[in-house]
Design an enzyme around this catalytic site. Structure first.
Site, PDB file in Angstrom:
ATOM      1  CG  HIS A 151       4.884   0.558  10.957  1.00  0.00           C
ATOM      2  ND1 HIS A 151       4.667   1.076   9.703  1.00  0.00           N
ATOM      3  CD2 HIS A 151       4.177  -0.604  11.011  1.00  0.00           C
ATOM      4  CE1 HIS A 151       3.854   0.274   9.029  1.00  0.00           C
ATOM      5  NE2 HIS A 151       3.548  -0.757   9.805  1.00  0.00           N
ATOM      6  NE  ARG A 202      -5.439  -3.214   8.553  1.00  0.00           N
ATOM      7  CZ  ARG A 202      -5.904  -3.360   7.315  1.00  0.00           C
ATOM      8  NH1 ARG A 202      -7.028  -4.022   7.101  1.00  0.00           N
ATOM      9  NH2 ARG A 202      -5.255  -2.847   6.291  1.00  0.00           N
ATOM     10  CB  SER A 207      -0.463  -2.109  12.038  1.00  0.00           C
ATOM     11  OG  SER A 207       0.634  -1.302  11.694  1.00  0.00           O
ATOM     12  CB  CYS A 216      11.807 -19.009  -8.131  1.00  0.00           C
ATOM     13  SG  CYS A 216      10.696 -19.733  -9.353  1.00  0.00           S
TER      14      CYS A 216
END
Lengths: 453, 483
Positions: free
Chosen positions: B52, B311, B344, B408
């Site tokens: 962020h 969270r 966060s 994959c």
């Protein structure tokens, strides 16, 4: 860079048949690239029988069918490279593969994609709940149990009634697990009727049609699943929840064509099925690149895959030689019997057609398309019998796929499977058809190897 | 058995591992105790994987300060630690006038916090940039980035270990006693004595504080559910809705991952049980609907998985929003440094948090910098990212590079072996997954899991029953089919 007339990507039934077809139609050099250490693809883990009825007119196990296909490709002189994972394909047909010996690049006059399919997962169908250990796709569980000698669980629920799920219901039962339920959202099983009959009904495994799993719970290992009934719009009906304690969930909820390689070459895919789009000659939207089998459209039987592979291979050779292309065989897969076995009728298992035969009190039969149906129905009424397929452990730790030399009484199947469990295979090389155990239980039935070792 | 250290760190998430790494710069003995079988087992491995910028946080808060500092140092840290990182920037999208007002306010807040290059985009500019995205205007943050939070946490741990930190996995702290010299910490049948304890227990940080006698903290678990989509290049950068007041998260957003997938989520739902990482039908439906508002034309067939993270919120239900990080040595319990409510932007802020803890500890103990501290760590070389020449060289050197185990993601056997032999000694399927990135593709391990299981049993001699998903109790197999 080495040049080949035809390079075939994938060494399962489609790719091996394509090699045969290409060679027989005049391709001078044919290379099959297989990522596994042996050819045969998924057939190697399909130790059950039921293969080859259409192509060979006999009931073969997966490994037996694979060996025939391998032999046919070898007989026509196709080059086969195992342990080769194709990682690149260009529209002008340069193939790149990784092997333990290094990167391999080949230029192909034509390419056949025989890359098969993969299984739809729990993530893809977004079942709510936690993500504990003990949730497998049915094919992965089959691989683990039949080739890696790893037991996936003890109390098992199976979501979806695809053929692999049905086959695994029986396989798990024979290896001592309890299959608590097979749950299918639709009102019809999606696998073949003969598999519903032989894999579920034979073992009294409950089949819940019109139901789905609406919750999965377990902190570490799976603990419970919740089953709910569905309404006509496929929505779970509140209040119909049944909690099923279990430690394992197998998913048999569909197969998706595997086409990462096709995409690299720019071949067009069907946005709904993910299969390659081909014309009637099995040629993709990229000239000189052909596709067959499950990478194009998922088929019910390996026999159909092989038949398509032959045409794809022939047309790849024709493309290189500038000859006219042939039409693909009719898509017959939908002719296979699906549905629920009917009360009062006996579903013939001598071929995938699955005729529903009724036997009158005077011993005459109705509903059978051929004499085999009559023979089967009368036998099934008098003394039902089955071929038992399982594995024996070789002293070096390898599992050897085996079968009984002839059908044994149906009620003996589980008993024999249990008795055979601790018995090892003999040491030394094993060839298919070899008698590994001579009449072990005094019923004049031998145990035969169906794979080589 | 009693182990003695100067400092004990409780919790092996990104924050615990970053604290360990930053403290390993100093000449002190350190141990990290983690209750699970590997690091990054909690929220650190269950999030949006975004670095962020710091415009969301209240000016003057620890959250704002540490996030901006973390963002500005993140790329360099990822280079040192060999962690995949890409500065993508991100867009917040407005759907009405209230949203536009929110975005203008966020821009001002971000600038106050020290974020660089923030910009408001008109509807036309948004269309020109990303024609596929809905909305009437947007806010661009060029400093936002995406990274791999598993590898980041593992890298911090491995680097800390390289610099002397001892890791104890499967070690759950059950008691903390204060002693004359510091603390006596019990974890099952193991006892640790230490002069200082750093509580980095995330969701369980309040419980750990309570073990030490501090009952003042409370953590409210708040679940966020996600979908993962197959590889796609539909979005070059994360797309968020303008945040709504009162929710405990940032809103459902679309995030392209460093590995090429697209993530949808998270929801924000207060729950009772801090271990309940279930996905629910109601939220799954909601996520999908909200994602389609942001990016009309998403294809449901692209979904390959779902997950949920919890969270560790200090703000109770009803209050919502964010309460600032608590990072302090407790006056009533000298020697105990508590890190509470590190939600966060905790991942972004993790290294500055580590440095802040070092600063706190240096006030009361001798923290001399080591001369031989090595800030670098090498991860597992990704075969698929190498040039054809380099790939050929690798295979010639080790044929295991020529054997693809995970189709994959094109992960080779050589990479799987390196993941199995990881320095922390975490030997679970998850540990291999996060390090080598096998089993993470569209087949969810259908192809490679049997191969990995075979390598573990045949080449590493593991008993089938000992192979687990995430440690004790999560065994994959009940034994051999034929013994």
């Amino acid at each position: 860079m080495k040049h080949y007339d035809v390079v075939i990507i994938g060494g399962g039934p489609g790719g091996l048949a394509a090699a045969k077809g290409a060679k027989e139609n005049g391709a001078k050099s044919v290379l099959v690239l297989e990522r596994d250490t042996k050819v045969g693809g998924i057939l190697n883990q399909c130790i059950h029988d039921g293969f080859g009825l259409i192509r060979y007119g006999s009931m073969l196990t997966g490994p037996e069918y694979a060996l025939r296909a391998e032999k046919e490709a070898a007989e026509v002189g196709a080059e086969v490279l195992t342990g080769a994972m194709v990682t690149g394909l260009t529209a002008d047909r340069v193939v790149t593969a990784m092997t333990r010996q290094g990167l391999l690049q080949a230029k192909a006059g034509a390419v056949v994609l025989a890359t098969g399919c993969r299984e739809r997962t729990r993530g893809a169908i977004a079942i709510p709940g936690t993500r504990p250990a003990g949730i497998y796709t049915a094919g992965a569980a089959q691989n683990l149990m039949n080739t890696k000698n790893l037991m996936v669980g003890k109390r098992v629920v199976i979501l979806g009634s695809g053929d692999i799920g049905l086959i695994m219901a029986r396989r798990l039962t024979l290896e001592g697990a309890t299959v608590l339920a097979v749950i299918e959202a639709r009102n019809q099983p999606s696998g073949l009727e003969r598999n519903v009959n032989q894999c579920l009904y034979d073992f009294s495994i409950p089949l819940h049609l019109g139901h789905t799993i609406t919750d999965i719970q377990g902190r570490k290992r799976l603990e419970v699943v919740t089953m709910s009934r569905l309404d006509e719009n496929n929505r779970p009906i509140p209040g119909t929840e049944t909690v099923i304690p279990c430690d394992t969930l197998l998913l048999s909820v569909g197969l998706i064509p595997e086409n990462e390689i096709a995409v690299q070459a720019g071949a067009e895919l069907d946005p709904v099925t993910n299969g390659t789009v081909t014309d009637e000659h099995l040629q993709t939207s990229v000239p000189g690149i052909f596709a067959c089998g499950n990478s194009r459209k998922v088929l019910d039987l390996a026999d159909f895959v092989s038949l398509q592979g032959i045409t794809a291979g022939r047309n790849a050779a024709a493309f290189v030689r500038g000859l006219a292309l042939e039409k693909m065989p009719e898509e017959t897969s939908n002719a296979m019997a699906k549905g629920l076995p009917q009360p009062g009728a006996i579903t013939c298992i001598r071929c995938p057609k699955g005729c529903r035969v009724t036997v009158s009190p005077d011993g005459t039969t109705k509903g059978n398309a051929c004499p085999k149906g009559e023979e089967y129905a009368l036998q099934e009424q008098k003394a039902p019998s089955r071929v038992l397929t399982t594995t024996l452990l070789a002293p070096n730790g390898t599992l050897i796929p085996v079968k009984t030399s002839r059908p044994i009484p149906k009620d003996q199947v589980t008993v024999w499977a249990k008795k055979l469990k601790p018995i090892p295979a003999p040491a030394g090389p094993i060839r298919p058809g070899q008698i590994l155990l001579r009449d072990p239980f005094g019923m004049k039935v031998d145990i035969l190897a169906t794979g080589k070792h | 058995m009693t182990h003695t250290f100067d400092i004990l760190i409780i919790g092996g998430g990104a924050v615990g591992c970053a604290v360990a790494r930053e403290l390993s710069r100093y000449d002190v003995s350190i141990a990290l105790l983690e209750k699970e079988a590997d690091v990054a087992a909690g929220a650190s491995g269950r999030n949006s994987a975004v670095v962020h910028a710091g415009f969301n946080n209240k000016p003057g808060s620890l959250m704002a300060k540490l996030c901006v500092e973390g963002n500005h140092g993140f790329e360099a840290a990822c280079r040192e630690l060999d962690v995949p990182y890409r500065k993508t920037g991100k867009l917040l999208v407005a759907f009405d006038q209230a949203d536009l007002d929110t975005l203008a306010r966020l821009k001002a807040q971000g600038e106050e916090n020290g974020c660089q290059g923030l910009r408001l985009l008109s509807r036309e500019e948004l269309r020109a940039r990303l024609p596929q995205v809905g909305g009437i205007g947007a806010f661009e943050s060029p400093e936002t980035a995406v990274f791999d939070p598993f590898q980041y946490t593992v890298a911090l741990a491995e680097n800390a270990q390289k610099n002397g930190v001892q890791f104890f996995l499967n070690t759950k702290v059950t008691a903390i006693e204060r002693t004359a010299k510091g603390f006596r910490v019990t974890a099952g049948d193991q006892v640790f004595t230490a002069r200082r304890v750093v509580n980095c227990a995330g969701l369980h940080s309040a419980e750990v504080a309570a073990l030490a006698g501090l009952n003042r903290y409370h953590i409210y678990p708040c679940r966020g559910e996600y979908f993962i989509l197959d590889k796609t290049d539909v979005l070059p950068m994360p797309i968020y809705p303008a945040p709504k007041a009162g929710i405990g998260g940032l809103g459902v957003h679309l995030t392209p991952t460093i590995h090429g997938n697209l993530i949808i989520g998270p929801s924000a739902e207060y729950i009772e049980d801090p271990a309940d990482t279930a996905s629910t039908q109601v939220v799954m439906d909601k996520l999908w609907a909200e994602a389609q508002q942001l990016l009309p034309g998403l294809n449901g067939r692209q979904i390959i998985g779902s997950y949920a993270g919890i969270r560790p919120k200090q703000a109770p239900p009803g209050e919502g929003g964010f309460r600032d990080f608590v990072i302090r040595e407790e006056v009533s319990c000298p020697g105990l440094v508590n890190l509470i409510g590190i939600e966060s932007p905790g991942l972004t802020a993790s290294l500055p948090i580590g440095r802040m803890v070092a600063g706190i500890l240096s006030l009361s103990m001798d923290m001399t910098e080591k001369k031989d501290f090595d800030p670098t760590r090498k991860g597992i070389l990704r075969f698929r990212d190498q040039s054809p020449e380099e790939q050929a060289r690798l295979i010639a050197e080790d044929p295991d590079y020529g054997e693809v185990v995970c189709r994959c993601q094109t992960v080779t056997k050589a990479e799987i072996r390196q993941a199995i032999e990881n320095p922390l000694g975490a030997r679970t399927i998850s540990a291999i997954k996060y390090r080598a990135w096998a089993t993470t593709g569209r087949c969810s391990g259908g192809y490679c899991l049997p191969k990995i299981a075979e390598i573990l049993t045949e080449e590493y001699g593991m008993a089938p029953e000992a192979i687990s998903h995430r440690g004790d109790g999560s065994h994959l197999f009940t034994g051999r089919v034929k013994a």
